[in-house]
Design a protein around this motif. Structure first.
Motif, mmCIF file in Angstrom:
data_model
loop_
_atom_site.group_PDB
_atom_site.id
_atom_site.type_symbol
_atom_site.label_atom_id
_atom_site.label_comp_id
_atom_site.label_asym_id
_atom_site.label_seq_id
_atom_site.Cartn_x
_atom_site.Cartn_y
_atom_site.Cartn_z
ATOM 1 N N CYS A 7 0.814 -1.205 0.000
ATOM 2 C CA CYS A 7 0.000 0.000 0.000
ATOM 3 C C CYS A 7 0.851 1.259 0.000
ATOM 4 O O CYS A 7 0.435 2.313 -0.487
ATOM 5 N N CYS A 65 -4.541 9.285 -8.136
ATOM 6 C CA CYS A 65 -5.685 8.373 -8.073
ATOM 7 C C CYS A 65 -5.309 7.046 -7.441
ATOM 8 O O CYS A 65 -4.441 6.324 -7.939
ATOM 9 N N CYS A 66 -5.984 6.705 -6.377
ATOM 10 C CA CYS A 66 -5.827 5.395 -5.767
ATOM 11 C C CYS A 66 -6.251 4.336 -6.774
ATOM 12 O O CYS A 66 -7.304 4.448 -7.395
ATOM 13 N N CYS A 88 -2.295 3.150 -3.228
ATOM 14 C CA CYS A 88 -3.253 3.474 -2.172
ATOM 15 C C CYS A 88 -3.038 4.956 -1.939
ATOM 16 O O CYS A 88 -1.916 5.444 -2.093
ATOM 17 N N ALA A 89 -4.096 5.663 -1.585
ATOM 18 C CA ALA A 89 -3.916 7.095 -1.361
ATOM 19 C C ALA A 89 -2.908 7.352 -0.250
ATOM 20 O O ALA A 89 -2.264 8.395 -0.197
ATOM 21 N N ALA A 112 -9.270 9.413 -3.267
ATOM 22 C CA ALA A 112 -9.123 8.208 -2.452
ATOM 23 C C ALA A 112 -10.462 7.486 -2.332
ATOM 24 O O ALA A 112 -11.483 7.950 -2.848
ATOM 25 N N CYS A 113 -10.438 6.363 -1.631
ATOM 26 C CA CYS A 113 -11.674 5.620 -1.368
ATOM 27 C C CYS A 113 -12.462 6.316 -0.260
ATOM 28 O O CYS A 113 -11.891 7.004 0.574
ATOM 29 N N CYS A 171 -11.337 1.763 2.462
ATOM 30 C CA CYS A 171 -9.923 1.653 2.088
ATOM 31 C C CYS A 171 -9.447 0.236 2.369
ATOM 32 O O CYS A 171 -9.623 -0.271 3.471
ATOM 33 N N ASN A 201 -6.698 6.360 3.200
ATOM 34 C CA ASN A 201 -7.427 7.586 2.831
ATOM 35 C C ASN A 201 -7.319 8.638 3.939
ATOM 36 O O ASN A 201 -7.244 9.839 3.659
ATOM 37 N N ALA A 256 -3.983 10.261 3.691
ATOM 38 C CA ALA A 256 -3.966 11.160 2.533
ATOM 39 C C ALA A 256 -4.670 12.470 2.856
ATOM 40 O O ALA A 256 -4.195 13.550 2.488
ATOM 41 N N SER A 257 -5.797 12.390 3.583
ATOM 42 C CA SER A 257 -6.527 13.627 3.874
ATOM 43 C C SER A 257 -5.716 14.519 4.817
ATOM 44 O O SER A 257 -5.713 15.734 4.686
ATOM 45 N N THR A 306 -13.281 11.780 -2.202
ATOM 46 C CA THR A 306 -13.391 10.325 -2.092
ATOM 47 C C THR A 306 -14.486 9.813 -3.038
ATOM 48 O O THR A 306 -15.459 10.510 -3.304
#
Ligand SMILES: Cc1cc2nc3c(=O)[nH]c(=O)nc-3n(C[C@H](O)[C@H](O)[C@H](O)COP(=O)(O)OP(=O)(O)OC[C@H]3O[C@@H](n4cnc5c(N)ncnc54)[C@H](O)[C@@H]3O)c2cc1C
Ligand code: SF4
Ligand code: SF4
Ligand code: SF4
Ligand code: SF4
Lengths: 553, 394
Positions: free
Chosen positions: A387, A430-431, A460-461, A484-485, A490, A496, A499-500, A524
């Motif tokens: 990931c 992009c994840c 993965c993000a 992300a998802c 996720c 995710n 990432a945020s 997301t």
């Protein structure tokens, strides 16, 4: 092709033993299934017995209890199954293909090396007298006691009135209803004078339950669906049940000779400890599976550790036995023939750069990192899901992910931004589990997406480094999207979220450099929503057009 | 035993059939995956995401992932627009396939003017998913490199995963489906949300302001003789309602129901969230009429006093349930496996619900009874394991 594979792959030896925790029917079935595939099994049970005796599910109405006993008896006749009763899992170390587990029996602590672990514990169940403000005794009995009495002397219910109460002290579920339906039938067969059932919702979402309910009702059982539990008071050897009937809209009292209290179906008491020992995520209500579609049906966040039956959800025995087969199937997938080819470069630690800070060990959502005695983090190529969360979190940039090294990704950012056209340049990270397929869907379905969009694939993000975002702005992006998802979707649970956070950090940084923070956005979406992808990128494009070109260029 | 020689046919390419095929292929078995439609994925490949600010675990995007697994697996040979015509033998079985008559639409014909001109046609022409796109040539035919032509196949075992049909509301005429434009089914809603990205009223494409969901349409219905709970429609309707409400907080939603069934272990918090954002009325409406401006006048018995009341909604969603597949009787006869009381394939053994009455034939997913996507996946894994046991290789 093989030559290329040989350089990139390495062969790993996998321990083929399997530990099954729990000796109810789910555990028994799992052990038999796994052993049939030729893997040695150790089955441990905290109690004194395995098989139907350790089973917490209602057995009333199952075709024949004899078959369950036969199944349990097959354990002893099957080669390669070691059954340890009065035994608990004390500790575990290692990763898929190479776990070490410590088992404490009454006398001893045993050590075993196994490649996979299946948790198949049973429910904790007890009558919910407290939940209904009742004390057992006299007319008030628990569901199990009723079942025993019905099995022993059904005639004693002839001419009696029996009431059930369920779904108020805990939320309703089909297993409780199934037990009640079976007893309703048995009571009717025994010539009971009246059967009343008080419930919140009729939970009939399992095989055959609606039919059983209707049949019982047609034979005279009366069901009341109430918003709150009825008032129950003892009156001599009987109970009086008072409630507001929503159908005739009246206060009603019913006198019954016997009031049957539902039983809880809670997660097994050992589960919290097992989760801590095995480092697996706990889900809602303490069950050993997070609410995450990547775990369907029996997976956990850790490769090589599976959960079956009552350890993961409240469902009837047929479903728990389906879990047992699924668990055995997934175990075989991990163990194979005892060797496994894995990419050499899935996630690689540069020990020269590492300062042994333990960050990677703590943040890996899949428990794929272990620590060697010489104070060195090691990433298991079997357990690692690539990931990249560890790579982005490592303060020393000491970890690289195969196919997604920092150099590769940063090179891609520069290359994609080198081609300039008149449209706002938007870089979308992009994840590959969600945004990437959604974006491909938008393209394949010929949705109109902005011409200046440049997508960069990440595993993965959680792999998206703060540096990548800054790189993109420096290399000419007018806007950056991190896609992300949805939270809770996720594959790596928290990629995710990481990432945020990084987007928030980066927004502060670019604002410091004089750029509008709106040029960077976190969004997301799900893999199947090309329309969502389009909506997000179009919206971003409009925003950037309003803001104009980035002032860095 | 030589695993290379083993071959299994999976009939039906929905989530159950795809999962069974993939698990078998991963275990080294050659799989013939036979799908009657022109795309893989069955009904669940057509559903929309139901996330709010959180994923609601509906499972729809998981179907995409399974489809991606299947198209990437060389041991699975895919037959599209094909169905079993005859089965001979008693293990091994010789299955003769024939064309079902379904064909993909040419992408240029359906979608030449771009997606936005006709989203529904564009989505259908690509089989609803990018992963199905690999099966088609640009001019609309199947790509022969990816889709095998119907033929006669010898297999060691057969998995029946032919799924379900959603209840057809024409059988409940008072709901006036097809006559009142803004009465739609749960399936219509899912498809529309998937292809348009949002809820819209069929009559004018506008966003509804006041919406109703009617539960148990076609299920738990004594008059129809449907004595089963479909198990998926409470989860899908509530998730869809909650997601729509999240996107449009001003939207007014009413759910008419008999009993609400559970979702996952987080049901309690989920249901509480639903109750806070929509109205639940424990009654099933009697009938519906169209108002002049396209509203749906809905008559039901008020919960409080039992008296009939009317309310106008601008979109009514019928939560249609899971019914036995149309092909079930013919298939049961051809394959020599019986049907159960409800018309799904009989599963005589409670301790192994993937077994049929006949050796070598197995059932997976909603072909055997109502269940959700996650249930269908568990059921398919169970079938795959049972097949491996039967093949004596495991
Ligand atoms: C409106 C609606 C919304 C839903 N939403 C959700 C949700 O959000 N989450 C959830 O978990 N569940 C949901 N469900 C339930 C979900 O649809 C099912 O659990 C799932 O689709 C079952 O998969 P399956 O493979 O068994 O059947 P299907 O999806 O029906 O797939 C069966 C496949 O077999 C093919 N087939 C049929 N007959 C033949 C034949 N003779 N030869 C060859 N092929 C054949 C069909 O074309 C089809 O592709 C929903 C159901 C409905 C009705
Ligand atoms: S996070 Fe980086 S520096 Fe810290 S232990 Fe892991 S590899 Fe070493
Ligand atoms: S890449 Fe992901 S799974 Fe692999 S070690 Fe790092 S954090 Fe764990
Ligand atoms: S709500 Fe459904 S489609 Fe959306 S992310 Fe969650 S599981 Fe996937
Ligand atoms: S799931 Fe809900 S709507 Fe569907 S049949 Fe069961 S109770 Fe009715």
């Amino acid at each position: 092709m093989t030559a290329k594979l040989e350089t990139a792959m390495e062969q790993i030896e996998i321990a083929t033993g399997v530990l099954v925790v729990g000796g109810g029917m789910t555990g028994v079935a799992t052990a038999l299934e796994v052993a049939r595939q030729g893997y040695p099994v150790t089955l441990i049970e905290a109690g004194e017995k395995v098989g139907p005796a350790a089973e917490s599910r209602p057995r009333t109405g199952l075709p024949d209890a004899r078959r369950l006993q036969d199944m349990a008896a097959r354990l002893a006749q099957t080669d390669g199954i070691e059954v340890l009763t009065a035994t608990r899992l004390d500790a575990a170390a290692g990763v898929a293909g190479d776990f070490k587990v410590w088992l404490s029996t009454a006398e001893d602590v045993l050590e075993r090396r196994v490649g996979a672990i299946v948790v198949a514990t049973e429910f904790d169940t007890a009558p919910l007298y407290d939940g209904y403000g009742l004390t057992p005794g006299g007319a008030v009995i628990g569901q199990s006691e009723l079942e025993q009495r019905l099995a022993g002397d059904p005639g004693s219910f002839s001419g009696k009135t029996v009431a059930f109460v369920a779904g108020f002290a805990q939320s309703g579920n089909p297993m409780v209803m199934q037990r009640i339906f079976h007893c309703v039938k048995a009571l009717q067969d025994a010539g009971a004078a009246g059967v009343y059932v008080y419930v919140g919702d009729l939970k009939v979402a399992d095989d055959g339950l609606e039919r059983e309910y209707r049949t019982g009702r047609d034979r005279g059982a009366i069901y009341f669906k109430l918003k709150e539990a009825p008032a129950i008071a003892a009156s001599g050897a009987q109970v009086v049940i008072g409630f507001h009937d929503p159908v005739v809209r009246q206060q009603i009292e019913v006198t019954a000779d016997c009031l049957v209290v539902e039983e809880s179906l809670g997660v097994g008491a050992q589960c919290a400890d097992l989760a801590a020992i095995l480092r697996i995520d706990i889900g809602p209500r303490g069950f050993l599976q997070s609410d995450n579609i990547y775990r369907f049906p029996v997976a956990t966040n850790r490769e090589g550790i599976f959960v079956a039956g009552a350890s993961r959800e409240v469902r009837s025995l047929p479903w728990a036995l389906a879990d047992a087969r699924n668990a055995a199937l997934q175990v075989a997938e991990v163990l194979g023939d005892g060797t496994r080819l894995v990419p050499r470069d899935k996630a690689v630690v540069d020990i020269g750069k590492c300062t042994f800070c333990l960050t990677c060990y703590r943040c890996c959502p899949h428990g794929a990192i272990y620590w060697l005695s010489e104070n060195k983090p090691v990433i298991s190529p079997v357990a690692c899901q690539a990931c990249g969360i560890c790579a982005s979190e490592c303060p020393m940039d000491a970890i690289q992910i195969g196919g997604f090294t920092d150099d590769l990704i940063r090179g891609q950012i520069a290359a994609k931004l080198a081609q300039v056209n008149g449209d706002p340049a938007i870089v979308a990270f992009c994840c590959q589990n969600s945004a990437l397929p959604a974006g491909e869907m938008a393209a394949t379905f010929r949705m109109s997406v902005p011409a200046g969009l440049r997508t960069i694939q990440v595993p993965c993000a959680g792999k998206i480094d703060l540096q990548y975002i800054l790189d993109a702005f420096v290399s000419g992006a007018d806007g950056v999207l991190v896609m992300a998802c949805h939270p809770g979707n996720c594959k790596s649970e928290r990629g995710n979220t990481y990432a945020s956070w990084r987007v928030e950090d980066a927004q502060r940084l670019i604002a410091g450099a004089g750029l509008e923070p709106e040029r960077l956005r976190f969004a997301t979406l799900a893999a199947n929503m090309g329309t969502d992808f389009k909506a997000i990128v179009v919206d971003m494009d409009q925003k950037i057009r309003e803001l104009g070109k980035s002032r860095l260029h | 035993m030589n695993s290379q020689t083993k071959k299994v046919m999976v009939i039906g390419g929905g989530i159950a059939g795809m999962t069974a095929a993939w698990e078998l292929a991963r275990a080294g078995v050659e799989v013939a995956l036979v799908e009657k439609a022109a795309f893989l994925g069955g009904y669940s490949i057509q559903y929309a995401c139901k996330a709010t600010d959180q994923c609601q675990q509906c499972g729809a995007c998981g179907v995409e992932k399974m489809l991606a697994n299947v198209i990437g697996e060389p041991r699975i040979r895919v037959y599209l627009a094909a169905e079993a015509a005859a089965v001979a033998g008693d293990g091994p079985f010789t299955v003769t396939l024939r064309a079902s008559g379904n064909q993909p639409e040419a992408i240029d014909a359906a979608c030449g003017k771009g997606y936005e001109k006709d989203p529904a046609a564009c989505a259908a022409a690509r089989g609803y998913s990018i992963h199905n796109a690999v099966f088609y040539k640009a001019d609309g035919g199947f790509d022969p490199r990816r889709v095998a032509a119907p033929e006669s196949v010898e297999v060691d075992a057969v998995v029946v995963a032919t799924g379900f049909v959603p209840f057809n509301p024409d059988e409940k005429p008072t709901y006036r489906y097809r006559q009142v434009a803004n009465v739609v089914t749960g399936l219509d809603l899912e498809r529309a949300k998937r292809v348009y990205g949002d809820v819209r009223r069929p009559s004018d494409g506008a966003l509804p302001k006041k919406m109703a969901f009617i539960q148990c349409v076609g299920s738990r219905d004594e008059r129809l003789g449907h004595l089963w709970c479909s198990q998926a429609c409470c989860p899908y309707a509530l998730r869809s309602a909650l997601a729509t409400r999240f996107k449009h907080p001003e939207l007014d939603i009413t759910v008419f129901y008999m009993d609400i069934q559970n979702t996952t272990n987080s049901f309690d918090t989920f249901y509480e969230q639903c109750r806070q954002s929509m109205r639940f009325v424990r009654t099933i409406p009697v009938d519906m009429y169209e108002t002049e401006d396209g509203g749906v006048r809905t008559r039901f018995m008020a919960e409080e006093d039992g008296l009939p009341v009317e309310e106008i909604f601008d979109l009514v969603v019928l939560s249609v349930g899971i019914m036995p597949g149309n092909d079930n009787p013919a298939l049961a006869e051809m394959l020599g496996i019986g049907l159960g009381a409800e018309g799904f394939f009989a599963r005589p053994d409670l301790l192994n619900t993937s077994a049929t009455v006949r050796n070598g034939l197995f059932v997976a997913g909603t072909a055997g009874g109502p269940m959700t996507i996650s249930g269908s996946m568990a059921s398919a894994g169970q079938s795959a394991a049972a097949v491996l046991q039967y093949l004596g290789r495991a």
